[in-house]
Design an enzyme around this catalytic site. Sequence first.
Site, PDB file in Angstrom:
ATOM      1  N   LYS A   3       5.527  38.433  47.325  1.00 27.57           N
ATOM      2  CA  LYS A   3       4.144  38.726  46.949  1.00 27.57           C
ATOM      3  C   LYS A   3       3.459  37.470  46.403  1.00 27.57           C
ATOM      4  CE  LYS A   3       1.138  41.326  43.967  1.00 27.57           C
ATOM      5  NZ  LYS A   3       0.962  42.090  42.760  1.00 27.57           N
ATOM      6  N   ASP A  48     -11.368  37.090  38.315  1.00 22.94           N
ATOM      7  CA  ASP A  48     -11.845  38.416  38.681  1.00 22.94           C
ATOM      8  C   ASP A  48     -11.359  38.654  40.095  1.00 22.94           C
ATOM      9  OD1 ASP A  48     -13.129  40.808  37.938  1.00 22.94           O
ATOM     10  OD2 ASP A  48     -14.862  40.291  39.161  1.00 22.94           O
TER      11      ASP A  48
END
Length: 191
Positions: free
Chosen positions: A171, A68
């Site tokens: 990234k 999450d």
Amino acid sequence: MELIFATNNQRKLREVRQIVGAGFTVRTLKDVAVTEELPEPFDTFERNAWSKAHYVFQKLGKNCFAEDSGLVVPALNGAPGVFSARYAGEPSDDEKNNQELIGQLKDKTDLTAWYQATICLIVEGQAHYFEGKCEGRIALTPRGNGGFGYDPLFMPKGYSQTFGELSAEVKNKLSHRSKAVRQLADFLNAL
């Protein structure tokens, strides 16, 4: 080792597979015929990750993990936080979420933010947690076509480009999810 990743998000799956490497077979919910929406009823990343992983483990009895994550903006009292995917309402829409965030920040001077990810891994019934954080700030104009979610607005600390402009390789070195996944991979490799 085979693991079930409690997601059908192909972008997240691609990131995870790039980091954990060929030593692990990572399957999605679709791969194991879990079609129902997984519960995310809590107000913390940790509890929501546990809820999804626990659901999959109870249903399949297989080693699994759930993640999450979201964007935390202190000037907005931590919003969008655990509601990042649906910040602008249902159904989830990245562009609408980005516009909502820009609108909420238009009169704010503090544009600091961070991405946070929490992974809950359940191996043989035991839960293990891994967290990653990437600090930065919000650009009020979307830039770049890479990434997803708030990536066109998020500039990681030390960079003038957004995650939407940076290469996937850069990234993946910086991101909250990559930091948590690297911890997960290190843990699994030590088993």
